[in-house]
Scaffold this motif. Structure first.
Motif, short mmCIF file in Angstrom:
data_model
loop_
_atom_site.label_atom_id
_atom_site.label_comp_id
_atom_site.label_asym_id
_atom_site.label_seq_id
_atom_site.Cartn_x
_atom_site.Cartn_y
_atom_site.Cartn_z
N MET A 141 0.82 -1.18 0.00
CA MET A 141 0.00 0.00 0.00
C MET A 141 0.87 1.25 0.00
SD MET A 141 -3.09 1.01 2.50
CE MET A 141 -2.64 2.21 3.70
N PHE A 142 1.82 1.39 0.91
CA PHE A 142 2.64 2.58 0.99
C PHE A 142 3.96 2.35 0.29
CE2 PHE A 142 -0.21 2.86 4.59
CZ PHE A 142 -0.74 4.13 4.37
N GLN A 143 4.35 3.30 -0.54
CA GLN A 143 5.59 3.22 -1.28
C GLN A 143 6.73 3.77 -0.41
OE1 GLN A 143 5.77 1.90 -4.35
NE2 GLN A 143 3.61 1.43 -4.12
N PRO A 144 7.97 3.30 -0.62
CA PRO A 144 9.10 3.89 0.09
C PRO A 144 9.21 5.37 -0.24
CG PRO A 144 9.76 1.89 -1.06
CD PRO A 144 8.36 2.21 -1.49
N LEU A 145 9.64 6.14 0.74
CA LEU A 145 9.75 7.58 0.56
C LEU A 145 11.12 7.94 0.00
CD1 LEU A 145 8.29 8.49 4.04
CD2 LEU A 145 7.07 8.39 1.88
N ASP A 146 11.19 9.06 -0.71
CA ASP A 146 12.47 9.55 -1.19
C ASP A 146 13.29 9.98 0.02
OD1 ASP A 146 11.72 9.21 -3.83
OD2 ASP A 146 10.89 11.21 -3.98
N THR A 147 14.55 9.60 0.05
CA THR A 147 15.41 9.92 1.17
C THR A 147 15.98 11.32 1.00
OG1 THR A 147 16.02 7.61 1.37
CG2 THR A 147 17.42 9.20 2.50
N PRO A 148 15.75 12.22 1.98
CA PRO A 148 16.33 13.54 1.86
C PRO A 148 17.85 13.46 2.09
CG PRO A 148 15.03 13.35 3.87
CD PRO A 148 14.90 12.05 3.13
N GLN A 149 18.59 14.40 1.50
CA GLN A 149 20.03 14.47 1.72
C GLN A 149 20.27 14.94 3.15
OE1 GLN A 149 22.15 13.35 -0.60
NE2 GLN A 149 20.29 12.83 -1.70
N PRO A 150 21.39 14.53 3.77
CA PRO A 150 21.65 14.88 5.16
C PRO A 150 21.50 16.37 5.48
CG PRO A 150 23.25 13.29 4.41
CD PRO A 150 22.41 13.67 3.22
N PRO A 187 8.87 8.73 18.81
CA PRO A 187 8.89 9.92 17.96
C PRO A 187 8.32 9.67 16.55
CG PRO A 187 10.94 9.77 19.16
CD PRO A 187 10.17 8.50 19.43
N ALA A 188 8.57 8.50 15.98
CA ALA A 188 8.01 8.20 14.66
C ALA A 188 6.48 8.18 14.72
CB ALA A 188 8.54 6.87 14.14
N MET A 189 5.92 7.69 15.81
CA MET A 189 4.47 7.66 15.94
C MET A 189 3.89 9.05 16.10
SD MET A 189 2.00 5.86 15.51
CE MET A 189 0.57 5.00 15.98
N VAL A 190 4.62 9.94 16.76
CA VAL A 190 4.18 11.33 16.85
C VAL A 190 4.02 11.91 15.44
CG1 VAL A 190 4.86 13.67 17.56
CG2 VAL A 190 5.18 11.74 19.13
N ILE A 191 5.01 11.66 14.59
CA ILE A 191 4.96 12.15 13.21
C ILE A 191 3.79 11.52 12.46
CG2 ILE A 191 6.18 12.11 10.99
CD1 ILE A 191 8.81 12.33 12.73
N LEU A 240 5.24 2.41 8.23
CA LEU A 240 5.97 3.66 8.05
C LEU A 240 7.04 3.98 9.09
CD1 LEU A 240 3.21 6.22 6.99
CD2 LEU A 240 4.97 5.20 5.58
N ALA A 241 6.92 3.49 10.30
CA ALA A 241 7.78 3.93 11.40
C ALA A 241 9.26 3.75 11.11
CB ALA A 241 7.40 3.24 12.69
N LYS A 242 9.66 2.59 10.64
CA LYS A 242 11.08 2.35 10.39
C LYS A 242 11.62 3.29 9.32
CE LYS A 242 14.51 -1.15 9.34
NZ LYS A 242 14.79 -2.51 8.94
#
Length: 110
Positions: A1-10, A87-91, A52-54
């Motif tokens: 269902m959910f696709q991997p997200l694009d990783t932002p640069q550091p 913290p991931a769950m807060v988001i 999504l959390a990981k």
């Protein structure tokens, strides 16, 4: 269902929960936003959290020192969330709240 997200640069790591929610909203297809808007908080705690959390922890630096984002997540704890909330769950919950406000299915009378 959910696709991997694009990783932002550091150097582009978001510093606040609101910034992460904006990034996630931009990355989620409309279909996924509509599905999220129909979920209860209990369903959110299980299915969405596991999906999504990981990714959120890894992609936004919660594992490797994004102290500003961790502090932003912590600012919700004990006020809006249980003081032991991940913290991931807060988001995820803030994303869900925003989607619930903006992507509800409405009955259209014809």
């Amino acid at each position: 269902m959910f696709q991997p997200l694009d990783t932002p640069q550091p150097k582009q790591l978001p510093r606040t929960v609101e910034e992460v929610v904006t990034i996630l909203l931009n990355d989620l297809p409309l279909r996924d936003r509509v599905v999220l808007s129909t979920l209860s908080e209990e369903e959110l705690d299980t299915s969405v959290y596991l999906a999504l959390a990981k990714s959120i922890r890894e992609e936004f630096g919660l594992y490797n020192g994004n102290d500003s984002l961790i502090a932003s997540c912590n600012s919700f704890l004990g006020v809006e969330y249980d003081s032991y909330e991940d913290p991931a769950m807060v988001i995820i919950k803030e994303l869900w709240k925003k989607i619930k406000r903006n992507h509800r299915l409405r009955v259209i009378k014809g």
